[in-house]
Design an enzyme around this catalytic site. Structure first.
Site, short mmCIF file in Angstrom:
data_model
loop_
_atom_site.label_atom_id
_atom_site.label_comp_id
_atom_site.label_asym_id
_atom_site.label_seq_id
_atom_site.Cartn_x
_atom_site.Cartn_y
_atom_site.Cartn_z
N ARG A 122 3.22 8.43 8.49
CA ARG A 122 2.84 9.70 8.47
C ARG A 122 1.77 10.28 9.43
NH1 ARG A 122 4.53 12.35 3.29
NH2 ARG A 122 5.98 10.85 2.44
N HIS A 174 6.82 5.31 12.71
CA HIS A 174 7.18 6.26 11.82
C HIS A 174 6.12 6.38 10.91
CE1 HIS A 174 6.36 2.40 9.70
NE2 HIS A 174 5.98 3.24 8.48
N ASP A 220 0.71 -1.02 -0.08
CA ASP A 220 0.03 -0.04 0.00
C ASP A 220 0.77 1.35 0.02
OD1 ASP A 220 1.17 -0.01 2.55
OD2 ASP A 220 -0.58 -0.84 3.40
C1 UD1 Z 1 6.70 4.81 3.50
C2 UD1 Z 1 5.32 4.17 3.28
C3 UD1 Z 1 4.71 3.62 4.23
C4 UD1 Z 1 5.80 2.45 4.86
C5 UD1 Z 1 7.03 2.89 5.11
C6 UD1 Z 1 8.10 1.78 5.42
C7 UD1 Z 1 4.28 5.89 1.53
C8 UD1 Z 1 3.21 6.84 1.49
N1 UD1 Z 1 4.60 5.44 2.87
O1 UD1 Z 1 6.68 5.46 4.59
O2 UD1 Z 1 3.40 2.96 3.69
O3 UD1 Z 1 5.12 2.03 6.12
O4 UD1 Z 1 7.62 3.60 3.79
O5 UD1 Z 1 9.00 2.34 6.08
O6 UD1 Z 1 4.67 4.99 0.57
N2 UD1 Z 1 14.36 8.28 4.17
C9 UD1 Z 1 15.63 8.19 4.21
N3 UD1 Z 1 16.20 7.07 3.58
C10 UD1 Z 1 15.45 5.88 3.38
C11 UD1 Z 1 14.09 5.98 3.60
C12 UD1 Z 1 13.52 7.32 3.90
O7 UD1 Z 1 16.48 9.36 4.32
O8 UD1 Z 1 16.19 4.95 3.13
C13 UD1 Z 1 13.70 9.75 4.75
C14 UD1 Z 1 13.69 10.40 3.44
O9 UD1 Z 1 13.80 11.94 4.05
C15 UD1 Z 1 12.15 10.61 3.06
C16 UD1 Z 1 11.40 10.15 4.32
O10 UD1 Z 1 12.34 9.43 5.03
O11 UD1 Z 1 11.77 11.65 2.39
C17 UD1 Z 1 9.97 9.43 4.39
O12 UD1 Z 1 10.21 8.43 3.38
P1 UD1 Z 1 8.93 8.02 2.77
O13 UD1 Z 1 9.18 6.59 1.84
O14 UD1 Z 1 8.22 9.26 1.89
O15 UD1 Z 1 7.74 7.82 3.76
P2 UD1 Z 1 7.95 6.56 4.98
O16 UD1 Z 1 7.53 6.98 6.14
O17 UD1 Z 1 9.12 5.70 4.97
N1 UDP Z 2 12.26 -3.86 9.88
C1 UDP Z 2 13.83 -4.01 9.51
N2 UDP Z 2 14.62 -3.17 10.23
C2 UDP Z 2 14.20 -2.55 11.33
C3 UDP Z 2 12.82 -2.01 11.50
C4 UDP Z 2 12.03 -2.86 10.64
O1 UDP Z 2 13.89 -4.77 8.72
O2 UDP Z 2 15.19 -1.71 11.68
C5 UDP Z 2 11.42 -4.83 9.24
C6 UDP Z 2 10.36 -5.64 9.87
O3 UDP Z 2 10.82 -6.66 10.39
C7 UDP Z 2 9.27 -5.59 9.20
C8 UDP Z 2 9.19 -4.32 8.19
O4 UDP Z 2 10.56 -3.96 8.26
O5 UDP Z 2 9.21 -6.64 8.21
C9 UDP Z 2 8.28 -3.13 8.48
O6 UDP Z 2 8.94 -1.93 7.79
P1 UDP Z 2 8.14 -0.70 8.40
O7 UDP Z 2 7.77 -0.66 9.65
O8 UDP Z 2 9.12 0.36 7.85
O9 UDP Z 2 6.76 -0.50 7.42
P2 UDP Z 2 5.42 -0.79 7.54
O10 UDP Z 2 5.26 -2.37 7.63
O11 UDP Z 2 4.82 -0.11 8.74
O12 UDP Z 2 4.69 -0.55 6.16
#
Ligand code: UD1
Ligand code: UDP
Length: 363
Positions: A203, A201, A92
């Site tokens: 949003r 984490h 999603d």
């Molecule tokens: C995204 C997904 C969320 C998922 C999460 C998993 C959407 C809208 N949200 O949210 O569903 O639960 O990933 O973790 O797709 N950033 C870094 N390095 C990284 C990753 C992120 O610096 O490797 C920072 C960047 O500033 C980026 C911000 O985190 O802009 C947010 O990343 P983003 O993918 O927009 O949202 P997540 O909260 O990670």
């Molecule tokens: N996870 C990971 N390293 C971490 C934290 C989480 O590998 O430091 C894994 C966790 O086991 C799960 C996935 O990341 O499989 C969940 O990701 P996240 O919480 O970022 O996203 P969400 O599931 O909420 O979309």
């Protein structure tokens, strides 16, 4: 078969499917949109996966519109170039939505892995609830984890012949990662103290971070002598800034994001989990770890019904009260810690590939 992912959880849960597709010698193309950077590169390295295309879309503090806008054009070019027979997306995220739209525009059959999860609340989780609903409308094949999620899809009028209850690939992944002889410096340092594992984490929780972190800090102060709170922190700078400001208690260890093997084993060694993550709500029940879900809604009612997950919301008092209840009440703790795995037997990926084989036989 083209697999499109861009974030940590999509990769973790598509990895078993990609492995199975390769094992059966399908022609596989792997596309990383690069919505995540370090958090995903770390896992690609760990699992030894080389992607065919990296669209490198991430910018810091990216907006939802930015991710989608930056992904669509490059992904369209890749799909036009490769011309896959089938496209897979997971879950999603913004990447999921982009992949679904491009499959429509290029008229490539779409499979949605982890289909049918719903809260029916447009803004919780945000924007994931609508990402998966839109993907559900566009998908040709729905690989759904449980009977609960199948019922959601059927209620929405999806063709029952194209809905397949296969469990969740998160369980397949645990088979790759959980190790009996796991060691980690964080565990060594914790010694006899019980581990409380934290991730935050989402949003929709960004405006609630002060409440959530203040609550976690309260818990750390109260139970610091006997417990260690470990928080592998998300890369989002807004989350990092709030964590630095509020998580000041001695018993808290903020560490960099962990690799999947480390994280899954850390989960297996933890006493309690406090999280707003989606995927961890699937993994924790399978490992018998009680979870306080720091959200107002969940699309994973199976874990709540099984008793392993408790929705506690994001208010400081609510979180502290529920954490104290569990940490003080051994009977209640044991009741929640009963192992319940509503997500299948770890054969989801082979089941998906069996369905694919059936489709190609028919066509
Ligand atoms: C995204 C997904 C969320 C998922 C999460 C998993 C959407 C809208 N949200 O949210 O569903 O639960 O990933 O973790 O797709 N950033 C870094 N390095 C990284 C990753 C992120 O610096 O490797 C920072 C960047 O500033 C980026 C911000 O985190 O802009 C947010 O990343 P983003 O993918 O927009 O949202 P997540 O909260 O990670
Ligand atoms: N996870 C990971 N390293 C971490 C934290 C989480 O590998 O430091 C894994 C966790 O086991 C799960 C996935 O990341 O499989 C969940 O990701 P996240 O919480 O970022 O996203 P969400 O599931 O909420 O979309």
């Amino acid at each position: 078969m083209m697999f499109v992912f861009g974030t940590r959880p999509e990769f973790i849960k598509l990895y078993p499917v990609i492995m199975e597709a390769q094992r059966r010698q399908h022609d596989v193309t792997i596309v990383n949109t690069g919505q995540h950077r370090e958090m995903l590169d770390q896992l690609l390295d760990e699992m030894g996966v080389t992607v065919d295309f990296d669209l490198k879309v991430m910018t810091h503090q990216q907006s939802l519109a930015e991710i989608l806008a930056r992904t669509l054009g490059p992904l369209d070019e890749v799909v036009d170039r490769v011309r896959p027979d089938h496209l897979f997306v997971h879950g999603d995220t913004s990447t999921t939505l982009a992949g679904s739209l491009i499959s429509l525009y290029r008229q490539v059959p779409l499979s949605h892995v982890e289909a049918g999860l719903r809260t029916y609340n447009k803004f919780s989780p945000f924007p994931e609830e609508m990402n998966r609903q839109i993907t559900g409308v566009l998908a040709d094949y729905h690989f759904t984890p449980t009977e609960v999620t199948r019922a959601n899809l059927e209620r929405e009028g999806k063709n029952p012949e194209r809905i397949f209850v296969v469990g969740n690939t998160a369980i397949d992944m645990l088979k790759y990662t959980i190790k009996d002889d796991f060691r980690h410096p964080v565990l060594d340092e914790a010694g006899d103290r019980k581990l409380i594992l934290i991730t935050v984490h989402r949003r929709e929780n960004i405006s609630e971070l002060s409440q959530i972190f203040a609550a976690i800090n309260d818990v750390a102060i109260k139970y610091g002598d006997t417990h260690r709170l470990v928080y592998p922190i998300h890369m989002n700078p807004v989350v990092r800034q709030a964590a630095d400001q509020y998580l000041t208690a001695d018993a808290i260890r903020i560490i960099e994001p962990l690799g999947t093997t480390d994280f899954h084993n850390m989960l297996a060694h933890s006493y309690l989990v406090m999280t707003d993550s989606g995927g961890i709500q699937e993994e924790a029940p399978s490992l018998g770890k009680p979870v306080l879900v720091l959200r107002d809604t969940t699309e994973r009612p199976e874990g709540v019904d099984a008793g392993t997950l408790r929705l506690v919301g994001t208010g400081r008092d609510d979180i502290v009260r529920e954490a104290c209840r569990l940490l003080d009440d051994e009977v209640e703790y044991r009741r929640m810690a009963a192992i319940a795995n509503p997500y299948g037997d770890g054969t989801t990926a082979p089941q998906i590939m069996d369905v694919m084989a059936g489709l190609s036989t028919r066509s």
